[in-house]
Every structure is written in C-alpha cells, then in structure tokens.
Design a protein around this motif. Structure first.
Motif, PDB file in Angstrom:
ATOM      1  N   GLY A   1       0.819  -1.201   0.000  1.00 37.12           N
ATOM      2  CA  GLY A   1       0.000   0.000   0.000  1.00 37.12           C
ATOM      3  C   GLY A   1       0.853   1.251   0.000  1.00 37.12           C
ATOM      4  O   GLY A   1       2.081   1.203  -0.140  1.00 37.12           O
ATOM      5  N   PRO A   2       0.210   2.416   0.156  1.00 37.42           N
ATOM      6  CA  PRO A   2       0.952   3.679   0.124  1.00 37.42           C
ATOM      7  C   PRO A   2       1.958   3.786   1.273  1.00 37.42           C
ATOM      8  O   PRO A   2       1.637   3.473   2.422  1.00 37.42           O
ATOM      9  CB  PRO A   2      -0.145   4.740   0.260  1.00 37.42           C
ATOM     10  CG  PRO A   2      -1.424   4.046  -0.083  1.00 37.42           C
ATOM     11  CD  PRO A   2      -1.238   2.617   0.320  1.00 37.42           C
TER      12      PRO A   2
ATOM     13  N   GLU B   1       2.469   9.107   0.453  1.00 34.02           N
ATOM     14  CA  GLU B   1       1.896   8.661  -0.818  1.00 34.02           C
ATOM     15  C   GLU B   1       0.388   8.517  -0.717  1.00 34.02           C
ATOM     16  O   GLU B   1      -0.166   8.351   0.372  1.00 34.02           O
ATOM     17  CB  GLU B   1       2.480   7.310  -1.233  1.00 34.02           C
ATOM     18  CG  GLU B   1       3.936   7.335  -1.613  1.00 34.02           C
ATOM     19  CD  GLU B   1       4.406   5.969  -2.086  1.00 34.02           C
ATOM     20  OE1 GLU B   1       5.302   5.925  -2.941  1.00 34.02           O
ATOM     21  OE2 GLU B   1       3.877   4.940  -1.599  1.00 34.02           O
TER      22      GLU B   1
ATOM     23  N   LEU C   1      -2.916   6.460  -3.018  1.00 32.98           N
ATOM     24  CA  LEU C   1      -3.358   5.624  -4.126  1.00 32.98           C
ATOM     25  C   LEU C   1      -4.580   6.280  -4.740  1.00 32.98           C
ATOM     26  O   LEU C   1      -5.545   6.600  -4.030  1.00 32.98           O
ATOM     27  CB  LEU C   1      -3.699   4.223  -3.626  1.00 32.98           C
ATOM     28  CG  LEU C   1      -4.201   3.232  -4.686  1.00 32.98           C
ATOM     29  CD1 LEU C   1      -3.109   2.925  -5.706  1.00 32.98           C
ATOM     30  CD2 LEU C   1      -4.686   1.940  -4.014  1.00 32.98           C
TER      31      LEU C   1
ATOM     32  N   ARG D   1      -7.544   6.205  -7.807  1.00 32.96           N
ATOM     33  CA  ARG D   1      -8.262   5.537  -8.895  1.00 32.96           C
ATOM     34  C   ARG D   1      -8.389   6.548 -10.027  1.00 32.96           C
ATOM     35  O   ARG D   1      -9.006   7.593  -9.886  1.00 32.96           O
ATOM     36  CB  ARG D   1      -9.639   5.073  -8.434  1.00 32.96           C
ATOM     37  CG  ARG D   1     -10.383   4.273  -9.514  1.00 32.96           C
ATOM     38  CD  ARG D   1     -11.719   3.737  -9.019  1.00 32.96           C
ATOM     39  NE  ARG D   1     -12.691   4.810  -8.816  1.00 32.96           N
ATOM     40  CZ  ARG D   1     -13.133   5.210  -7.633  1.00 32.96           C
ATOM     41  NH1 ARG D   1     -12.673   4.656  -6.524  1.00 32.96           N
ATOM     42  NH2 ARG D   1     -14.025   6.171  -7.543  1.00 32.96           N
TER      43      ARG D   1
ATOM     44  N   GLU E   1      -6.800   5.512  -0.977  1.00 32.69           N
ATOM     45  CA  GLU E   1      -6.028   5.105   0.199  1.00 32.69           C
ATOM     46  C   GLU E   1      -4.913   6.116   0.410  1.00 32.69           C
ATOM     47  O   GLU E   1      -4.349   6.643  -0.560  1.00 32.69           O
ATOM     48  CB  GLU E   1      -5.453   3.695   0.005  1.00 32.69           C
ATOM     49  CG  GLU E   1      -4.844   3.099   1.258  1.00 32.69           C
ATOM     50  CD  GLU E   1      -4.357   1.668   1.045  1.00 32.69           C
ATOM     51  OE1 GLU E   1      -3.698   1.135   1.958  1.00 32.69           O
ATOM     52  OE2 GLU E   1      -4.631   1.089  -0.035  1.00 32.69           O
TER      53      GLU E   1
ATOM     54  N   TYR F   1      -5.224   2.635 -11.818  1.00 30.41           N
ATOM     55  CA  TYR F   1      -4.804   3.180 -10.527  1.00 30.41           C
ATOM     56  C   TYR F   1      -3.392   3.741 -10.670  1.00 30.41           C
ATOM     57  O   TYR F   1      -2.617   3.321 -11.540  1.00 30.41           O
ATOM     58  CB  TYR F   1      -4.807   2.106  -9.438  1.00 30.41           C
ATOM     59  CG  TYR F   1      -6.190   1.648  -9.035  1.00 30.41           C
ATOM     60  CD1 TYR F   1      -6.855   2.228  -7.962  1.00 30.41           C
ATOM     61  CD2 TYR F   1      -6.828   0.621  -9.735  1.00 30.41           C
ATOM     62  CE1 TYR F   1      -8.128   1.811  -7.602  1.00 30.41           C
ATOM     63  CE2 TYR F   1      -8.101   0.204  -9.379  1.00 30.41           C
ATOM     64  CZ  TYR F   1      -8.746   0.814  -8.314  1.00 30.41           C
ATOM     65  OH  TYR F   1     -10.009   0.394  -7.962  1.00 30.41           O
TER      66      TYR F   1
ATOM     67  N   MET G   1      -0.123   5.048  -7.889  1.00 31.34           N
ATOM     68  CA  MET G   1       0.413   5.362  -6.573  1.00 31.34           C
ATOM     69  C   MET G   1       1.315   6.585  -6.740  1.00 31.34           C
ATOM     70  O   MET G   1       2.293   6.550  -7.496  1.00 31.34           O
ATOM     71  CB  MET G   1       1.217   4.186  -6.025  1.00 31.34           C
ATOM     72  CG  MET G   1       1.635   4.371  -4.584  1.00 31.34           C
ATOM     73  SD  MET G   1       0.272   4.057  -3.444  1.00 31.34           S
ATOM     74  CE  MET G   1       0.320   2.255  -3.400  1.00 31.34           C
TER      75      MET G   1
END
Length: 362
Positions: free
Chosen positions: A25-26, A30, A32, A34, A70, A145, A147
């Motif tokens: 994950g981030p 950071e 994330l 969409r 996220e 997506y 990041m």
C-alpha cells in the motif's frame, strides 16, 4: 493489487493494455488514486524518440486525475474520496523547491523522466513478475490506478468533471502558466503564441482571460479557427514576412511571445516581432542547435526556456478550474475522450493532429 494499465514494452511497439501488479500500500507521503481520466501529452509520445534514455517496459501517462482511495501516513493532507489532479514530481527540499519553483527541482529529470524514485521500482511489475520502470512523472497514469506522492496531487472541487481535469496538471498548466507566471501578462500587453496545439491554445485562453491582445500563429486553418474562437487574432505561419505582419497587428511589436514549435525560423521571427525589452519563452524541447539571426536580441529583448509554466501546481490548478467555471478557460473544448483500450488510436490521432488533447478513460 492487480489492475489494467497500458504498457509500452519497446520504443517501436504499440501500447498493450494488460494486468500489472502493485505490491504493498501507500508509503508515508503517498496516496493511491483511482484514475478517472488521463491526458496524452507529446512528452509521452517523445519516449519513442528518447534514444534509450527512458527505461522500458513502462507505464507512461502524466496528466492523470481521479479519486483518492487510500492514503499513507498522517501527513499527506489528503483524505479518501478527495478528487485530485496529478502533476509532476519534485523533491520538495532543494533550493528551487523551497523557493516555490518546483519545475526547476534539482532532481526533476531523474524523478520525472529517467525512471522515477528507485526505492519504488521493485513493487511495480507485470502479471508475470517482470519489472516495470518506476513511476513516470510520479504517476504512470495510463492505468486504472496510480500510486503517487501526495506532493504532486492537487485537491479539486468534487463538482468538477474529474475525468477531464488531468491535462491541467501538465499541458494546459504549461501554456497558461507561461502567460500568468512567466510573463505576468495583463491588460494592454500583447502576447503572440506560435503553434496552436494544446499548450499554445491554453496560452491563448489564458492571455485572453488576462485581458491581453493575443495573436496565434499556425499553419493549419482548423487550429487557427480554434484560436480565434478563444479570442486570438489568427495568423497563418506560411507566408513570408511573419515578423512584419505581427508588428503591424500589435502596433509596433509584441511584449511577449511563446513558442511551442521548436522551429528555428519561427523563433527568429518571434524575436524580430518583439518590442524593445520583449520576452520570448520557449516550451518545446530543442533537438538541434538554435541559430539566432543578427540583431534579434538587441534592445533588451530576451529569450528563456519555460518549464511547466513556472507553476506551483497547487496554486495554478485551482485558478484554472475557477476560470473554467467562470467560462473564461474553456479547456474542455480541446478534449476528446477515448477508452484506455483505444490508447493506440488516441496516440495516432494525437501524433497526426486529428485531436488537440486526447484523454484516456479507464
């Protein structure tokens, strides 16, 4: 997580939409996102001509916009559900970043063009585990997506059509920023824009919004028609004596000129068309030496390169959306949307000039 993305595997191949894998994950700082839409910029297409300097295979795309799903760490300044426009990456701590000039970040080239942040490389792979290049411009947003560093994500009003906003992060930001930031143009000034593509037409819209007299130069009548619709005086590039024709239209010469063409002939014409102390800005990358005719830089005239419109994205992007809401920066009229699966058609249309600004919608 697995999601669809357009992968460029070689400088000669077509884009292939395939499954990619993002491991983890981030991290701190950071988010994330969409992706709702991503503009296609000529900088993306120029990778094919980069002579091996841009690592492949890679997911390109650097005019993304979408919704935060996220966040990593407590200090991103963003929340799940925020709508964001993604812009270029910068380190945030060098002298230029601290001086509100992130486009001139000491690490701009490695962060944006030549492979991104190395610490993030191993977690981005194709479905078979093959390594993909780290983030392109901090995004790699030809994908479902992305990041991204929260630093290059700008929150925008949720009522706006987020799928269309991505080009505000680079192409439209560059043209408008040159007028607002680099030139500081206003009522009574004259701005000449050479090349009525996405960057040039954004500059035309910004100059009109600023109250400046605007002249647009291009060789294609349909592009000049667009420029005229946005408030510019259209001028064909083809015939001789371009500088003299500009001087006649601008009462003796323009104060500002923006070249988006990288044409040595047009650059020299623009310099000759400037008033004393006039400023010519270049945004297109020059691939050969630039010969300047004698006298073109006399009487205080100057020439400079402008990167990303000298913009702080977090300040300029909201300004542009407010102008759009007021009907004074109608960038949406330059956009044609394509499904991400049609990325090769979008590239072809962009490369041949059939569309000003393709936007890919996952």
């Amino acid at each position: 997580m697995r999601f669809g993305a357009a992968v460029l595997r070689s400088y000669e191949s077509r884009f292939a939409v395939e499954q990619v894998v993002l491991n983890g994950g981030p991290a701190d700082g950071e988010v994330l996102v969409r992706i709702a839409g991503c503009g296609m910029c000529r900088t993306d297409l120029a990778v094919r001509r980069s002579a091996g300097r841009s690592p492949l295979p890679a997911v390109l795309g650097h005019e993304g916009a979408g919704v935060v799903v996220e966040t990593g760490g407590p200090d991103t300044g963003l929340s799940v559900g925020d709508h964001v426009v993604l812009s270029f990456d910068s380190c945030g701590h060098c002298r230029n970043c601290l001086g509100a000039a992130p486009a001139y970040c000491d690490s701009f080239a490695p962060l944006n063009l030549f492979g991104g942040r190395e610490e993030n490389a191993a977690r981005f792979t194709d479905a078979a585990g093959g390594e993909l290049a780290p983030r392109w411009f901090g995004q790699s947003s030809f994908a479902e997506y992305a990041m991204v560093p929260a630093r290059n994500a700008v929150r925008v009003d949720r009522s706006l059509p987020v799928e269309l906003l991505g080009p505000l992060g680079c192409g439209f930001l560059t043209g408008a920023g040159a007028v607002f930031n680099s030139f500081g143009a206003g009522p009574g000034d004259t701005v000449v824009v050479l090349g009525a593509g996405a960057v040039g037409l954004a500059a035309v819209m910004a100059a009109t919004a600023a109250g400046a007299v605007t002249v647009a130069v291009d060789r294609y009548p349909e592009r000049l028609d667009l420029a005229e619709r946005f408030g510019a005086i259209p001028l064909r590039a083809g015939p001789a004596d371009l500088a003299e024709r500009i001087r006649r239209l601008t009462d003796g010469g323009a104060q500002y000129a923006l070249d988006t063409t990288a044409s040595a002939r047009l650059i020299n014409d623009a310099l000759r068309a400037l008033r004393p102390t006039g400023h010519l800005g270049l945004v297109a990358r020059l691939h050969t030496a630039l010969p300047l005719d004698p006298g073109t830089l006399d009487r205080g005239r100057r020439i400079s390169h402008i990167c990303e419109g000298d913009a702080v994205p977090g300040l300029l992007i909201p300004r542009l959306t407010r102008l759009w809401q007021a009907g004074r920066f109608p960038f949406d009229q330059l956009i044609r949307t394509y499904p991400l699966a049609d990325i090769n058609e979008a590239e072809r249309d962009c490369d041949t000039g059939r569309v000003v600004k393709p936007v890919l919608v996952p």
